[in-house]
Enzyme design. Structure first.
Site, PDB file in Angstrom:
ATOM      1  N   GLY A 115     -25.280  19.076 -38.138  1.00 23.56           N
ATOM      2  CA  GLY A 115     -23.952  19.838 -37.747  1.00 23.56           C
ATOM      3  C   GLY A 115     -23.608  20.401 -36.357  1.00 23.56           C
ATOM      4  CB  CYS A 116     -26.026  22.407 -34.377  1.00 17.21           C
ATOM      5  SG  CYS A 116     -25.914  23.710 -35.571  1.00 17.21           S
ATOM      6  CB  THR A 117     -26.380  17.099 -33.316  1.00 21.24           C
ATOM      7  OG1 THR A 117     -27.782  17.511 -33.273  1.00 21.24           O
ATOM      8  CG2 THR A 117     -26.427  15.865 -32.381  1.00 21.24           C
TER       9      THR A 117
END
Length: 154
Positions: A40-42
């Site tokens: 998700g952070c990527t």
């Protein structure tokens, strides 16, 4: 929405140190995310990077914040070709200031982690905040809201 002031302190980033009160652009988007190189952070970092030129056209700087080290941020930036600045907040100074550390359930165990959150500032004043953000499509939503804020329609 309670008023959050930008802290007048230096924070380590992928390219040196930054003081959020001394940002040159009129608009500032600060987003908090749990951990570098996670799915998700990527997605979120890559989306903000893909739209970074459009944010820049709107005189807006985008900065990501997590508790990862500067080295981890540099590896993440290099691997994903990120063009946004990332702040290392290992001491949780910004996380606590923006109240984004929340209790989470990780595989049945309660832990404290960063709740994905985003804040838009205009000339140092908080004008919009997002809590419990979903990564996919969020950068596009922030860009659309920023355009509306600048047009005076929000």
């Amino acid at each position: 929405m309670k008023s959050i002031q930008l802290p007048d302190s230096n924070f380590p980033t992928t390219t040196g140190e930054i003081n959020l009160t001394q940002i040159q652009s009129d608009w500032l988007v600060i987003y908090f995310y749990p951990k570098d190189s996670t799915p998700g952070c990527t997605v979120q970092a890559v989306d903000f990077t893909c739209l970074n030129a459009q944010f820049a056209e709107l005189n807006t700087q985008v900065i990501g914040v997590s508790r990862d080290s500067v080295k981890a941020h540099q590896n993440f930036t290099a691997k994903q070709n990120l063009t946004i600045e990332l702040i290392s907040d290992k001491e949780e100074v910004l996380c606590k200031h923006f109240d984004v550390i929340k209790e989470k359930n990780m595989y049945g165990k309660m832990v404290f982690g960063i709740e994905r959150s985003t804040f838009i500032f205009h000339q140092g004043k908080l004008v919009k905040e997002y809590r419990k953000v979903k990564a996919a499509g969020h950068a596009e939503q922030v860009l659309a809201d920023l355009k509306a804020l600048q047009a005076g329609s929000i």
